[in-house]
Design an enzyme around this catalytic site. Structure first.
Site, PDB file in Angstrom:
ATOM      1  N   GLU A  24       1.934  -0.394  -4.803  1.00 14.24           N
ATOM      2  CA  GLU A  24       0.552   1.171  -5.409  1.00 14.24           C
ATOM      3  C   GLU A  24       1.832   2.322  -4.953  1.00 14.24           C
ATOM      4  OE1 GLU A  24      -2.991   3.488  -3.985  1.00 14.24           O
ATOM      5  OE2 GLU A  24      -2.021   2.597  -2.458  1.00 14.24           O
TER       6      GLU A  24
ATOM      7  N   GLN B 269     -10.753   4.020  -5.749  1.00 14.28           N
ATOM      8  CA  GLN B 269     -11.453   4.572  -7.200  1.00 14.28           C
ATOM      9  C   GLN B 269     -12.664   5.088  -7.225  1.00 14.28           C
ATOM     10  OE1 GLN B 269      -9.560   6.838  -8.724  1.00 14.28           O
ATOM     11  NE2 GLN B 269      -8.172   6.133  -8.055  1.00 14.28           N
TER      12      GLN B 269
ATOM     13  N   ASP C 149      -2.594   6.107 -13.788  1.00 12.91           N
ATOM     14  CA  ASP C 149      -2.534   7.119 -14.934  1.00 12.91           C
ATOM     15  C   ASP C 149      -3.018   6.409 -16.258  1.00 12.91           C
ATOM     16  OD1 ASP C 149      -1.348   8.900 -13.507  1.00 12.91           O
ATOM     17  OD2 ASP C 149       0.730   9.150 -15.638  1.00 12.91           O
TER      18      ASP C 149
ATOM     19  N   VAL D 192       3.334   3.159  -1.034  1.00 11.09           N
ATOM     20  CA  VAL D 192       5.007   2.959  -1.407  1.00 11.09           C
ATOM     21  C   VAL D 192       5.230   4.643  -1.066  1.00 11.09           C
ATOM     22  CG1 VAL D 192       5.035   0.210  -2.000  1.00 11.09           C
ATOM     23  CG2 VAL D 192       5.278   2.739  -3.774  1.00 11.09           C
TER      24      VAL D 192
ATOM     25  N   ASP E 162       0.566  -1.574  -0.153  1.00 12.87           N
ATOM     26  CA  ASP E 162      -0.130   0.183   0.058  1.00 12.87           C
ATOM     27  C   ASP E 162       1.033   1.467   0.205  1.00 12.87           C
ATOM     28  OD1 ASP E 162      -2.231   1.754   0.246  1.00 12.87           O
ATOM     29  OD2 ASP E 162      -2.195   2.144   1.964  1.00 12.87           O
TER      30      ASP E 162
END
Length: 581
Positions: free
Chosen positions: A281, A380, A307, A246, A244
């Protein structure tokens, strides 16, 4: 059995085990360590008292049967008899499925989730990625506020249930990935500061003082986190770890923590004789994270690629708020850039950050499978005010286009649970804090955050309301009715194509060629002999694919292969996959 604990700040350490006490002795070979032997079997309750303080759970506790503040329990990992032989399943060619145990089923347990694993086999994914499982106060939550990073949340079923889950997954041919959090511990039930300098005020994160990766005492803290990671892979036969956020690991040492961790994981893989991997991540857009250590990178095996998500989301929805702004200016161009180069921000100016961001990937040397591509994820979806999925706003045709771009991209695809049938249930932010003050602070903070974006307080679900979690549970009756059944069939067909067509798992990013029309809202790309086209516009589009003979492999709406003029006539909100061998 031998008990040991690192407590460099203590003058005395006392073991309390099953009603008996024993003073531990300083370890002459390891500074700050205390150890001693006591009779204890699997399930024995114990804890440590430092000087004249209360009895605290073991920082390396393998089980917290009464929650984070209760005593620890001994876990004898040798007692479990593994049933499924397992040689491992590597990351190249994989398709991941992100799953939250507490909402995958109404029961919210690992055993209940295991009963639904055959659905994933029939879907065609290769690995199930479990969101964090470490203990946290209360019963329900996302898991990112966990403590005791060696233990399994008891309401999910505890250590034995995780082993049964992994065993069942492996028997079905599914690998298992676990989401782990090294950048912070939860605000409640975290007793590490009493034992030693696990955190440092020299660095700060969004959660407060940083985990101590580079200040005095950090050798032991790094060993603590590496040991936890290896324990999941060894003791539970997990195949990979998702790390998670980083980018919030504050580390100024010459040997970065991620490099140390990746070397340890690769060493364990060689020892066990099966593939193991790490997925970061990261929002840094820094290729060094996934560059091999031999090439002076950090050696993490893959990372999430936000992205690609942002470009796809902007193209599908037209949203332009926040970090979507740069992608929304020309979303099809942004999609084309991510499909061929991985990162959109690769040294470009990011208006959301107010500065230039990222650096380019070497797409001739970086395998596509090192980037995870997704149309939805827990972040998201759940970090929207109402936790609304794409299915709440998009037609089935546009959802099919999103699936097509994700599952035929050069990346390792990842699905978020329920996405495959256009789940009508939201996935909202929910908590179950037992501390009333903390619960109220989280409730107010959540509503204040979205009030600043124009949301009315009553429109933001109360995280502490049990109904918020209940609304977020998947409805397993949906896949049997329309339009969910048709969307599910489309996902299954696309995943079958990934298995059947080697071009779709080719890791060569440089071989992906893209064409698009921003105004007409269509995009097409080539991967080897495979041609993929999506039309996000409401009306039909004529797309030039060339005059080579083509065969339709899958189409959302009836469509014919291009004729002698080389034009593909694709209906609105539709998509197609063709073979032009």
């Amino acid at each position: 059995m031998q008990f040991e604990v690192w407590a460099p700040l203590a003058d005395r350490v006392t073991l309390h085990c099953e009603g008996a006490t024993r003073a531990l002795e300083p370890d002459p070979d390891r500074t700050g360590w205390w150890s001693g032997e006591a009779a204890a079997a699997d399930g024995a309750r114990y804890g440590f008292a430092l000087d004249d303080g209360p009895v605290l759970p073991d920082p390396r506790s393998r089980r917290q049967p009464d929650g984070p503040d209760g005593p620890s329990a001994v876990v004898d990992h040798t007692r479990y008899e593994w049933r499924a032989p397992w040689a491992g399943r590597a990351l190249p060619g994989a398709v991941l499925y992100e799953l939250h145990v507490g909402t995958y089923t109404p029961e919210g347990t690992l055993d209940a989730a295991a009963e639904r694993l055959r659905h994933l086999v029939e879907l065609g994914v290769t690995h199930v990625e479990l969101m964090p499982l470490c203990p946290f106060p209360g019963r329900h939550g996302w898991g990112y506020e966990g403590v005791s990073p060696w233990a399994v949340h008891e309401p999910y079923g505890g250590p034995e249930a995780l082993k049964r889950f992994v065993d069942r997954a492996h028997a079905l041919g599914l690998g298992v990935v676990l989401d782990v959090v090294h950048n912070h511990l939860g605000p409640s039930g975290n007793h590490l500061p009493a034992f030693g300098p696990y955190f440092t005020e020299t660095q700060h994160t969004p959660w407060g003082a940083a985990v101590n990766l580079d200040a005095p005492g950090s050798d032991e803290v790094r060993g603590y986190l590496v040991g936890s990671a290896l324990a999941w892979l060894r003791d539970y036969r997990i195949d990979g770890l998702r790390l998670d956020a980083v980018h919030t690991l504050r580390d100024t040492r010459a040997l970065h923590f991620l490099e140390e961790l990746s070397a340890a994981v690769d060493g364990l893989a060689a020892e066990l004789g099966r593939p193991l991997f790490l997925i970061a991540e990261s929002d840094l857009n820094d290729p060094r994270i996934i560059t091999p250590r031999a090439e002076h990178g950090l050696g993490v095996h893959a990372q999430w690629n936000d992205d690609f998500h942002h470009a796809l989301h902007a193209a599908l929805t037209g949203e332009s708020q926040g970090y979507y702004a740069d992608f929304a200016r020309a979303p099809f161009a942004a999609l084309a850039k991510t499909l061929t180069g991985g990162f959109f921000h690769d040294g470009t100016y990011a208006s959301f950050r107010g500065r230039h961001h990222g650096r380019p990937l070497d797409r001739t040397r970086t395998a596509g499978h090192r980037l995870l591509g997704y149309a939805q994820s827990h972040d998201q979806v759940g970090n929207r005010a109402r936790g609304d999925r794409l299915s709440a706003a998009l037609s089935p045709g546009l959802l099919a286009c999103a699936a097509t771009l994700t599952l035929t991209s050069p990346f390792t695809p990842m699905l978020f649970m329920g996405e495959e049938w256009a789940a009508g249930t939201p996935w909202q932010f929910f908590t179950d804090h037992t501390d009333p003050g903390l619960a109220e602070a989280v409730r107010r903070g959540r509503r204040r955050e979205f009030a600043a974006l124009g949301w009315a307080e009553q429109d933001v679900p109360d995280p502490q309301d049990p109904a918020t979690r209940e609304r977020s549970c998947l409805d397993w009756s949906e896949p049997e009715r329309e339009p969910h059944a048709r969307v599910l069939a489309w996902y299954r067909r696309l995943l079958a194509l990934r298995r059947e067509q080697p071009d779709l798992t080719d890791p060569d990013l440089a071989d992906t060629k893209v064409a698009y029309d921003e105004e007409a809202r269509w995009l097409a790309f080539r991967r080897g002999d495979i041609r993929v086209a999506v039309n996000l516009g409401p009306g039909p589009a004529a797309i030039a694919l060339g005059t080579r003979r083509a065969e339709v492999l899958a189409a959302w709406e009836p469509v014919e292969a291009p004729g002698p003029d080389g034009l593909l006539h694709l209906p609105g909100e539709s998509c197609v996959v063709l073979d032009q061998a």
